[in-house]
Design a protein around this motif. Sequence first.
Motif, mmCIF file in Angstrom:
data_model
loop_
_atom_site.group_PDB
_atom_site.id
_atom_site.type_symbol
_atom_site.label_atom_id
_atom_site.label_comp_id
_atom_site.label_asym_id
_atom_site.label_seq_id
_atom_site.Cartn_x
_atom_site.Cartn_y
_atom_site.Cartn_z
ATOM 1 N N GLY A 1 3.804 94.246 -2.413
ATOM 2 C CA GLY A 1 2.748 94.356 -3.406
ATOM 3 C C GLY A 1 2.209 95.761 -3.500
ATOM 4 O O GLY A 1 2.327 96.567 -2.573
ATOM 5 N N ALA A 2 1.562 96.069 -4.645
ATOM 6 C CA ALA A 2 1.011 97.403 -4.879
ATOM 7 C C ALA A 2 -0.451 97.500 -4.466
ATOM 8 O O ALA A 2 -1.070 98.544 -4.625
ATOM 9 C CB ALA A 2 1.150 97.760 -6.355
ATOM 10 N N ASP A 3 -1.023 96.428 -3.916
ATOM 11 C CA ASP A 3 -2.443 96.434 -3.546
ATOM 12 C C ASP A 3 -2.643 97.184 -2.235
ATOM 13 O O ASP A 3 -1.689 97.643 -1.621
ATOM 14 C CB ASP A 3 -2.942 94.991 -3.419
ATOM 15 N N SER A 4 -3.901 97.295 -1.799
ATOM 16 C CA SER A 4 -4.206 98.116 -0.619
ATOM 17 C C SER A 4 -3.772 97.455 0.680
ATOM 18 O O SER A 4 -3.873 98.084 1.742
ATOM 19 C CB SER A 4 -5.701 98.441 -0.571
ATOM 20 N N SER A 5 -3.302 96.223 0.628
ATOM 21 C CA SER A 5 -2.722 95.625 1.837
ATOM 22 C C SER A 5 -1.212 95.843 1.858
ATOM 23 O O SER A 5 -0.574 95.614 2.881
ATOM 24 C CB SER A 5 -3.027 94.126 1.916
ATOM 25 N N GLY A 6 -0.651 96.275 0.727
ATOM 26 C CA GLY A 6 0.797 96.489 0.643
ATOM 27 C C GLY A 6 1.562 95.292 1.163
ATOM 28 O O GLY A 6 2.554 95.428 1.877
ATOM 29 N N LEU A 7 1.098 94.102 0.792
ATOM 30 C CA LEU A 7 1.622 92.862 1.392
ATOM 31 C C LEU A 7 3.132 92.746 1.227
ATOM 32 O O LEU A 7 3.673 92.994 0.145
ATOM 33 C CB LEU A 7 0.923 91.655 0.756
#
Lengths: 416, 209
Positions: free
Chosen positions: A199-205
Motif C-alpha cells: 500500500g501507498a499509505d504511511s504503514s506501507g502495508l
Amino acid sequence: MSNKTSRRNFLKAGVAAGAGLVATRAGAEGDPKITSVQKWAQELGDGVDHLPYGAPSRFEADTVRRNVPWLTADPISAINFTPIHQLDGIITPNGVCFERHHGGVARYDPADHRLMINGLVDQELIFTMADLMRFPRENHVYFLECSANTGMEWRGPQMDGVQYTHGMIHNVMYTGIPLRLLLKEAGVKTSGKWLLAEGADSSGLTRSIPMEKALDDCLVAFKMNGEALRPENGYPLRLVVPGWEGVSWIKWLRRLEVGDKPWHQREETSKYTDLMADGTSRRFTWEMDAKSVITSPSPQMPITHGPGQTVITGLAWSGHGTIPQVDITLDGGINWHKARMDGPSLDKSLHRFYYDFVWDGKPLLLQSRAHDSTGYIQPTKDALRDLRGASSTYHNNGIQTWAVNAEGITDNVEIS
Amino acid sequence: MLRFLRAFLIAGLIASPSMAGKFNLGRAALPTEVAAWNIDVRPDGQGLPAGSGSVIQGEALFAEQCADCHGDFGEAVGRWPALAGGNDTLADERPVKTIGSYWPYLSTAWDYINRAMPYGDAQSLSADEVYQLVAYILYLNDEVDEDFVLSQENFADFTMPNAGSFRLDDRDQAEYPAFGLVACMTDCKASVQVIKRAIKDSSTTAASQ
C-alpha cells in the motif's frame, strides 16, 4: 456520537422507535397523523439539487460506524465496525463499510497514483490510473471480513452488540481488473511463485500472496457499489482477494512484486497468525471459514413490539463458496429450523436469511448455524476452543448466542 | 437458436485473443524508480541495504524516536505494542507476544521499522539508524550483549527464538473433517443453561480482555 453510544441509549432509542411504530391503535377520533393534514403533505419539499450527492434521512442518523476506544492505542491505527444490526439485504452501503487502518487514511489525488509491477517479471512496469482504466473490467460482489472479527469474543461473551461482535465485515460490488491480466502484461517468470502487495499509505502495508491465488480470482479494484472507492477503503485502487482475510486486500495499492518465496512481513507474522494452545502458531491462515450471525434481534436491536409475529434476520458467508442453508434455534440448540434464504446467492458474498415466527413472549436463546457449499457446518465456539486453545482470537467463526428475555431485551451470552 | 449460438461463439473467438494477449499499456519502470519503492526485506536477507548499527547507538535513538510509545525498555506504554519480554509465555493463559518472544524472523523487524516507523514519520530513518534500532531491540530481548553491532553481513546469522514454532495452516486436516458432519435438527441436547454473559456498555468500557 460514537464515543457516547451506551447500551442504555440504544435501548431507549429502540423502545422509542418501537413505540412510534406501534402507536397506530386509533382512539375514537382516529389517528391524528391521518385525520389532520400534515405539514409535509401541504408544503413544498426540497428541490432536486438540495443535496447533489444525497444522504440518508436525518431519522437514520444512528446508522453509523462505531469504534471501541479501549481496543487500540489510538484511533489512527484502529478499526471501527459496520452497523450490521441496522442493515438489510446483502449489500453494505459505502458510507458504513467498516474501516481498518494501520497508519490512517491516505488522501491524495488519483493523478498522483502509480502502480508498479516489479521483481521476477519479463518487464517491470508502471501504470497510471488512466492506463488502468483501459484494461478489461469485471464486476463481482464479495464480502471482506477482518480475521479479527469476533476475536474479542474468543474467551467468552464480551461486546454488547452485533455491530461490535461481528461488524468487521462488509459486502460490496467491486469493479476492477483481473489481477492476472496485469501480471500477464508484465510477464511472470516461471520462478515467480509469490506476490507481495504493498500500500501507498504511511504503514506501507504489505502481504504475501501465492501466485495461484493471484492468477485465480483476485481483482485490482477502483470502484465499489458503482462509485469510486471511498478514501477509507483504499481510493483510488485496492486489491480484492475473494474469500481471504481482509488484511490481504491491500488498500492504496501501489506495488506488486513477484518473487520466489513469501516475504514474512509484519502483518503476516507478528499479527494475523493463530497462536495455539501448545504455543505453536498457524501462519498463512488465509481463508475465512463459514460463519453466520443473527443481526436482529441482537443487543442493539431488542424486540420492542411484544409477543406476536416476529422477524429474525441475519447474515451468513463463507470464504469457500456459497451458503445453501442456515439453521436457526430458538431454544439454545435443542431444536433447529431451516431459515429462509433470500436474495442472490453469490460466491464468497454475504447471504441474507430470515426466520418469521410468532413469538409467545417467553425467553429465547437464539443461534444461527451456516452450512457452506463445501459441506462445512459452522462450529460452536467450544468446538473451536477445544482445537485451538484460549489464545487464538483470529478466525473465530463460532456460533453466536443471543438471550432474549420476556421484555425483548437481548444479551450476548454463552450457553451450555 | 443454433445460428445465435454460432454467432456467439464466433464473437467469443474474436474477443478472446485480445483478452489473452498483452494490451501494451503502462510503461517500463526505471531502475531508479524500482529502487525507490522496492524496500522489502526477506528472512534470507534479500533486500537488506548495506549498513550497520550498534546497540549503544540504538539506545540513544530509541529513547528519542520510539520510547514515547514503546517505553524505554520496549515494555510498551498504554496499549502500544511491547517489543521485548514475554519469553516462554506463548502457551500461558495470557501470552505476551513481542519481537523477542513471538516474531519468527528478524528481517520482519528491520523491514517494518524501515517502512512504517516512527509512527507518523515513516521512511525517515537512514539504513544505519534502522540497524541501530534493530540491534537495540535484540539487546532489550537479551539476544545480544551491549557491545553488539548489527550489519548487513551478520544479519542472516540470527535465528529468532520462536522461529521454529510457526507452521502452515492445517485447518483442512485438523478442523474441516470434524465440522462437516451431519447437523442435528431435533432433540439435540436435554437441557441448556446460560453460563456466561457479556457485561453492559462493553463498547465504551474495557472489559476483561
